[in-house]
Design a protein around this motif. Structure first.
Motif, mmCIF file in Angstrom:
data_model
loop_
_atom_site.group_PDB
_atom_site.id
_atom_site.type_symbol
_atom_site.label_atom_id
_atom_site.label_comp_id
_atom_site.label_asym_id
_atom_site.label_seq_id
_atom_site.Cartn_x
_atom_site.Cartn_y
_atom_site.Cartn_z
ATOM 1 N N GLN A 404 37.182 27.483 14.666
ATOM 2 C CA GLN A 404 38.692 27.748 15.027
ATOM 3 C C GLN A 404 38.391 28.630 16.347
ATOM 4 O O GLN A 404 39.429 29.157 17.154
ATOM 5 N N LEU A 405 37.003 28.946 16.677
ATOM 6 C CA LEU A 405 37.017 30.038 17.913
ATOM 7 C C LEU A 405 37.612 29.734 19.082
ATOM 8 O O LEU A 405 38.331 30.591 19.763
ATOM 9 N N PRO A 406 37.358 28.413 19.594
ATOM 10 C CA PRO A 406 37.628 28.437 21.021
ATOM 11 C C PRO A 406 39.384 28.525 21.286
ATOM 12 O O PRO A 406 39.928 29.044 22.072
ATOM 13 N N GLY A 407 40.007 27.615 20.230
ATOM 14 C CA GLY A 407 41.477 27.785 20.047
ATOM 15 C C GLY A 407 41.814 29.278 20.107
ATOM 16 O O GLY A 407 42.822 29.577 20.762
ATOM 17 N N GLU A 408 41.139 29.936 19.010
ATOM 18 C CA GLU A 408 41.745 31.324 18.814
ATOM 19 C C GLU A 408 41.646 32.089 20.119
ATOM 20 O O GLU A 408 42.570 32.865 20.366
ATOM 21 N N LEU A 409 40.430 32.042 20.672
ATOM 22 C CA LEU A 409 40.171 32.926 21.774
ATOM 23 C C LEU A 409 41.107 32.684 22.869
ATOM 24 O O LEU A 409 41.792 33.607 23.371
ATOM 25 N N LYS A 410 41.324 31.302 22.941
ATOM 26 C CA LYS A 410 42.389 30.802 24.080
ATOM 27 C C LYS A 410 43.632 31.621 23.812
ATOM 28 O O LYS A 410 44.307 32.091 24.747
ATOM 29 N N SER A 411 44.419 31.407 22.623
ATOM 30 C CA SER A 411 45.463 31.808 22.436
ATOM 31 C C SER A 411 45.606 33.193 22.409
ATOM 32 O O SER A 411 46.381 34.019 22.878
ATOM 33 N N LEU A 412 44.379 33.874 22.008
ATOM 34 C CA LEU A 412 44.184 35.470 22.152
ATOM 35 C C LEU A 412 44.322 35.959 23.358
ATOM 36 O O LEU A 412 45.116 36.967 23.732
ATOM 37 N N LEU A 413 43.603 35.294 24.398
ATOM 38 C CA LEU A 413 43.708 35.682 25.745
ATOM 39 C C LEU A 413 45.123 35.721 26.454
ATOM 40 O O LEU A 413 45.514 36.660 26.913
ATOM 41 N N SER A 414 45.816 34.814 26.149
ATOM 42 C CA SER A 414 47.091 34.671 26.579
ATOM 43 C C SER A 414 48.021 35.567 25.837
ATOM 44 O O SER A 414 48.880 35.930 26.506
ATOM 45 N N PHE A 415 47.776 35.869 24.722
ATOM 46 C CA PHE A 415 48.596 36.950 23.853
ATOM 47 C C PHE A 415 48.572 38.243 24.612
ATOM 48 O O PHE A 415 49.177 38.827 25.104
ATOM 49 N N VAL A 416 47.137 38.574 25.070
ATOM 50 C CA VAL A 416 46.821 39.996 25.507
ATOM 51 C C VAL A 416 47.640 39.969 26.702
ATOM 52 O O VAL A 416 48.046 41.138 27.071
ATOM 53 N N LEU A 417 47.372 38.815 27.705
ATOM 54 C CA LEU A 417 47.726 39.029 29.010
ATOM 55 C C LEU A 417 49.435 38.964 28.968
ATOM 56 O O LEU A 417 49.967 39.901 29.720
ATOM 57 N N ASP A 418 49.938 38.179 28.160
ATOM 58 C CA ASP A 418 51.376 38.435 28.090
ATOM 59 C C ASP A 418 52.147 39.482 27.825
ATOM 60 O O ASP A 418 53.015 40.255 28.296
ATOM 61 N N LEU A 419 51.335 40.239 26.725
ATOM 62 C CA LEU A 419 51.903 41.748 26.316
ATOM 63 C C LEU A 419 51.687 42.550 27.426
ATOM 64 O O LEU A 419 52.445 43.338 27.526
ATOM 65 N N LEU A 420 50.388 42.741 28.056
ATOM 66 C CA LEU A 420 50.281 43.518 29.277
ATOM 67 C C LEU A 420 51.329 43.282 30.201
ATOM 68 O O LEU A 420 52.035 44.415 30.666
ATOM 69 N N ARG A 421 51.498 42.249 30.411
ATOM 70 C CA ARG A 421 52.777 41.979 31.429
ATOM 71 C C ARG A 421 54.109 42.289 31.151
ATOM 72 O O ARG A 421 54.838 42.853 31.913
ATOM 73 N N ASP A 422 54.293 42.410 29.714
ATOM 74 C CA ASP A 422 55.725 43.010 29.148
ATOM 75 C C ASP A 422 55.702 44.536 29.442
ATOM 76 O O ASP A 422 56.663 45.028 29.535
ATOM 77 N N TYR A 423 54.634 45.214 29.713
ATOM 78 C CA TYR A 423 54.622 46.604 30.154
ATOM 79 C C TYR A 423 54.456 46.835 31.504
ATOM 80 O O TYR A 423 54.511 48.038 31.894
ATOM 81 N N GLY A 424 54.388 45.778 32.143
ATOM 82 C CA GLY A 424 54.621 45.863 33.629
ATOM 83 C C GLY A 424 53.442 45.710 34.634
ATOM 84 O O GLY A 424 53.336 45.977 35.651
ATOM 85 N N LEU A 425 52.382 45.503 33.733
ATOM 86 C CA LEU A 425 50.969 45.309 34.609
ATOM 87 C C LEU A 425 50.703 43.741 34.717
ATOM 88 O O LEU A 425 51.330 42.874 33.771
ATOM 89 N N ASP A 426 50.488 43.156 35.853
ATOM 90 C CA ASP A 426 50.520 41.949 36.077
ATOM 91 C C ASP A 426 49.570 41.290 36.991
ATOM 92 O O ASP A 426 49.455 40.057 37.650
ATOM 93 N N ASP A 427 48.526 42.215 37.408
ATOM 94 C CA ASP A 427 47.587 41.786 38.397
ATOM 95 C C ASP A 427 46.361 41.992 37.603
ATOM 96 O O ASP A 427 45.663 43.139 37.439
ATOM 97 N N PHE A 428 45.531 41.023 37.238
ATOM 98 C CA PHE A 428 44.374 41.035 36.415
ATOM 99 C C PHE A 428 43.031 40.349 36.938
ATOM 100 O O PHE A 428 43.483 39.395 37.500
ATOM 101 N N TYR A 429 42.199 40.664 36.621
ATOM 102 C CA TYR A 429 40.832 39.829 36.644
ATOM 103 C C TYR A 429 39.887 40.070 35.423
ATOM 104 O O TYR A 429 40.194 40.998 34.619
ATOM 105 N N LEU A 430 39.211 39.072 34.862
ATOM 106 C CA LEU A 430 38.281 39.226 33.849
ATOM 107 C C LEU A 430 36.886 39.737 34.113
ATOM 108 O O LEU A 430 36.551 39.433 35.100
ATOM 109 N N GLU A 431 36.252 40.415 33.213
ATOM 110 C CA GLU A 431 34.850 40.719 33.113
ATOM 111 C C GLU A 431 34.183 40.345 32.036
ATOM 112 O O GLU A 431 34.694 40.386 30.769
#
Length: 663
Positions: A404-431
């Motif tokens: 389940q890992l690949p699918g879960e990681l993918k949806s998790l990452l988009s969940f995280v980014l979406d939520l951050l965007r909802d608080y007004g942050l929208d310029d990201f990069y990953l490390e």
RNA sequence: GCCGCCUUAGCUCAGUCGGACAGAGCGGCUCACUCGUAAUGAGCAGGUCGGGGGUUCGAUUCCCCCAGGCGGCUCCA
């Protein structure tokens, strides 16, 4: 990378022609922000303009205002700093003096730390060196490798070193020398603007086992304008420092009585925090998370099992030794127990998982907690809300079947980014933080697999991915989301870590469809990281002018005179019924003063009412930016405010973008 | 944890080269003013000058220790 207009590239034919001369002949600018300060050859190496190739080659001009150009200017400026220091303090020994982000520093071995007055004197001397009348010193390359008395000029580091002499323009006499890899600006005249910023101690070569040197930090730019912009940027950062805003807006404080790095949130800060948390809770419920709670202390055994005590004991508050009983003669009759303050939530969640048998049907099992943790941060690193000793993580642990890992990681990452965007942050990069060879557990194969799985998820996101070798925690690699704020500063926000180790340590299992016992894989995920820190970041990002949905007070009614208070109370009542946090300022300040007060407090909606408004059943809007819309019917006004808040608009409301059909 | 600097009223800061009741603005409270888009006026209250110790006839001022803060270094599960 800034590529200035008019970048010049030139082919040098014939041995002995200097790169700088060739570029000048080809028309490269010699002054201003586009001036060529060094050359780049076709292999990408940066070279002094005085460098002459031994075979035909192509060189490009590197402009002062490019990233590389600035680095060269800063590095050269560091040399001028060193020269000035040795001029004023002849006994000072030199460490290293590299360019860094936005500036440079130079480390010195001196008998006593530099004072503020010293810095003023040093800066003055530097200015003299840079423009000593019409005849500045030249900073020229002198090839004297192997001919260096390193007791005089302190060794800088490994690699190719050359002595750079500063030559007097007329006499050619070497007035100062330093070992360096170069390259440098051709003359100090190419250091158009600099400023010394501060001095501080720094460990030699960055290790706390080494003696401390005195570091002087400065900044240098290709033009006075860019320097001013940079200084203004710093001033703006100071104005929106969350520690300052926290006091000005009555949000939180750090009472000395509690201890360093421990915050209390005031009622207004409490509102902001509750809104932040509530919205996050709502989103987590929607995304299939379940909420758990765990205590703030535990017996040491839990953190021995997890391994944290072995790796991080230094960062934990020391234990309370409890329940020990001694016999009459002082012998230990019953050994005591060490209880620790919780530094991490995840071991507790493992116990929740293990509290009963688990089926594959339950996976992924997503456990979430706003868990307060305590870490004994060193006294010198505590900093406002961004580095505290007590904080609340929005911590989730997801237990999955390996498949389940690949699918879960993918949806998790988009969940995280979406939520951050909802608080007004929208310029990201990953490390991507990979294994620290000195600090890890688990097999190479598992690390390899985990790292690749994360890398794949990161790459699928389409965001920029930066490597962070050795940055992982001991139990697994991690992706972190770095967000840029309104000032362009980056903050590490969310982290997603893969962990094969903890399930093994806690012997976690689930029964798979074929009846066999299988080991789940664990994902650690913090979204804000710490609520406190995220609070601080948002405050700075918005310069205190929080989005209306987060603002402690969303609207204030301001009467022109006492007789208009009643009307505004009615408006406030209607707003409150829609869930808006509204106050009516019935104090005996003048209206202008009230506008000032609540503007300073960054209230998004000010609703004024005077005789005309009362008569018309209306209110007049004034926004944080000073714009206004007068005579808006009360129903429409209430709808406009409540709608704006409920939509969680992140921009500051202003007359232009509020749909008010007003007069 | 290391180095340097700092700590005076709720906040921002004057001041004291060791000497008299320690000052201001903002904020708070009271009174007057009732005013159409960023500071109305007057009055009052508020400080064991971060805490402890030392030097001194006398310490907010000088010295030491501690706490807290700031800027770096190191660290950050």
């Amino acid at each position: 990378m800034t590529v200035p207009a008019g970048t010049t590239t030139v082919a040098i034919q014939g041995v002995g022609t200097m790169g700088g001369q060739a570029l000048r002949d080809a028309g490269a600018p010699i002054g201003g922000p586009d001036a060529a300060v060094v050359a780049r050859d076709d292999s990408g190496r940066l070279l002094d303009l005085a460098w002459a190739p031994e075979t035909d080659t192509t060189v490009a001009a590197v402009a002062a205002g490019s990233d590389d150009g600035r680095s060269v200017i800063r590095h050269s400026c560091a040399h001028v700093l060193a020269q000035a220091v040795q001029q004023l303090f002849p006994e000072a020994k030199l460490g290293i003096g590299p360019p860094v982000t936005d500036g440079f520093y130079y480390d010195f071995d001196v008998d006593r730390p530099f004072t503020q007055d010293d810095l003023v004197a040093i800066e003055k001397t530097m200015r003299k060196i840079i423009k000593a009348g019409a005849e500045p010193y030249k900073l020229e390359l002198v090839d004297r490798k192997g001919d260096v008395d390193t007791s005089e000029v302190m060794e800088v580091g490994a690699g190719e070193l050359t002595v750079y002499d500063n030559l007097h323009a007329h006499t050619g006499e070497a007035v100062w020398a330093d070992l360096c890899r170069g390259p440098h600006v051709p003359t100090t005249r190419h250091i158009p603007a600099f400023r010394l910023m501060r001095s501080a101690a720094a460990y030699w070569r960055g290790s706390e086992r080494n003696p401390q040197l005195q570091r002087i930090c400065g900044t240098a730019w290709e033009s006075a304008e860019r320097l001013d912009e940079y200084l203004e940027h710093l001033a703006e950062a100071e104005r929106r420092d969350h520690r300052r805003l926290g006091a000005e807006l009555d949000l939180f404080s750090f009472p000395a009585e509690i201890g360093s790095g421990l915050a209390v949130f005031h009622p207004r800060g409490g509102i902001v925090r509750r809104e932040m948390e509530d919205y996050s809770r709502q989103r987590h419920v929607e995304a299939g998370y379940e909420f758990v709670y765990s205590p703030h202390i535990t017996k040491g055994q839990l953190f021995e099992t997890s391994g944290h005590l072995q790796w991080y004991a230094d960062g934990m508050f020391p234990p309370m030794h409890l329940d020990e009983e001694l016999s009459e003669d002082g012998e230990v009759r019953k050994p005591g127990q060490d209880y620790y303050l919780k530094p991490m939530n995840c071991p507790y969640h493992n116990l929740v998982y293990r509290s009963r048998g688990r089926s594959y049907r339950e996976l992924p099992l997503r456990l979430f907690e706003f868990g307060s943790v305590y870490r004994y941060e060193k006294s010198g690193v505590v900093h406002g809300l961004t580095r505290v000793r007590g904080m609340t993580q929005d911590d989730a642990h997801i237990y999955c079947a390996p498949g389940q890992l690949p699918g879960e990681l993918k949806s998790l990452l988009s969940f995280v980014l979406d939520l951050l965007r909802d608080y007004g942050l929208d310029d990201f990069y990953l490390e991507l933080s990979t294994r620290n060879e000195d600090k890890y557990v688990g097999s190479d194969a598992l690390w390899e697999e985990a790292t690749e799985t994360l890398r794949q998820a990161a790459e699928d996101s389409g965001l920029e991915l930066v490597a962070d070798p050795g940055g992982a925690a001991f139990y697994g690699p991690k992706i972190s989301v770095q967000a840029r704020d309104a000032l362009g500063r980056t903050w590490q926000m969310s982290t997603i870590q893969l962990d094969y180790s903890m399930p093994e340590r806690f012997d976690l299992e689930y029964t798979s469809s074929d009846g066999s016992k299988q080991r789940p894989v664990k994902i650690h995920r913090a979204l804000f990281g710490s609520i406190e820190r995220f609070f601080g970041v948002l405050l700075e990002h918005y310069a205190g002018a929080l989005p209306a949905w987060l603002a402690p007070v969303q609207a204030v009614g301001i009467p022109i005179a006492d007789e208009h208070v009643e009307h505004l109370q009615q408006v406030a009542k209607a707003l409150r019924a829609r869930g808006v946090r509204v106050e009516v300022d019935a104090s005996d300040d003048r209206m202008q003063k009230k506008i000032r007060t609540h503007t300073t407090q960054k209230v998004p909606f000010l609703l004024l009412a005077g005789g005309k408004d009362v008569e018309a059943g209306a209110v007049s809007f004034r926004f944080r930016d000073g714009t206004q819309v007068n005579g808006v019917a009360v129903d429409q006004a209430v709808e406009a405010v409540a709608g704006w808040v409920n939509r969680r608009e992140n921009v500051s409301p202003t007359a232009a973008d509020l749909p008010l059909g007003a007069s």
